[in-house]
Write a protein that holds these residues in place. Structure first.
Motif: not given
Length: 149
Positions: A103-104, A73-78, A29-36
């Motif tokens: 991303a899904i 965090k998810l909202a800030d990440g778009g 998930m690194q390319p999307f900038g979020f974690t597990s």
């Protein structure tokens, strides 16, 4: 408890699997900038678009403040959009953005790939038994929680 008994504890194996899964998902998930830790929220919002934060917290058995932080965090990440809940103006309804929807599939593919790694060389009857045993363990783990409420 003897040291050998500790090494063979089922909870220890589950913890190792959990940490390994987190590392695997984090890398994917690194390319999307979020974690597990973020994926759980994203997946549940995708399956329940319009859900409010309070219901999401209850569904996941997670503290509302933790859900608020994760959603922010998810909202800030778009990935997620928050809209005032028309039924409860103190709450927000949650929807995936276009980026969240994109991303899904990668997230689901990552889970499938991880399952393939874990389940390599298992026979179908072993998998069926394992799923049943794990489901029973989850039920057992949650039953004291239900009694405490």
């Amino acid at each position: 408890m003897e040291n050998a008994d500790y090494v063979e504890r089922i909870g220890r194996y589950i913890a190792i699997l959990h940490r390994a899964a987190q590392k695997y998902i984090n890398k994917r998930m690194q390319p999307f900038g979020f974690t597990s830790s973020d994926h759980l929220f994203l997946i549940h919002i995708s399956k329940n678009e319009g859900i409010n934060q309070r219901c999401l917290a209850a569904m996941l058995s997670i503290d509302e403040a933790a859900v608020t932080r994760a959603v922010k965090k998810l909202a800030d990440g778009g990935f997620v959009m928050r809209k005032k809940d028309t039924g409860d103006m103190r709450s927000f309804s949650l929807f995936l953005t276009e980026r969240g929807h994109k991303a899904i599939p990668l997230l689901l593919e990552s889970f499938e790939d991880w399952d393939k790694v874990l389940l390599r060389d298992f026979r179908p009857e072993e998998l069926s038994s394992l799923r049943g045993q794990l489901a029973k363990m989850v039920e057992n783990a949650l039953s004291p929680e239900k009694e405490a409420r």
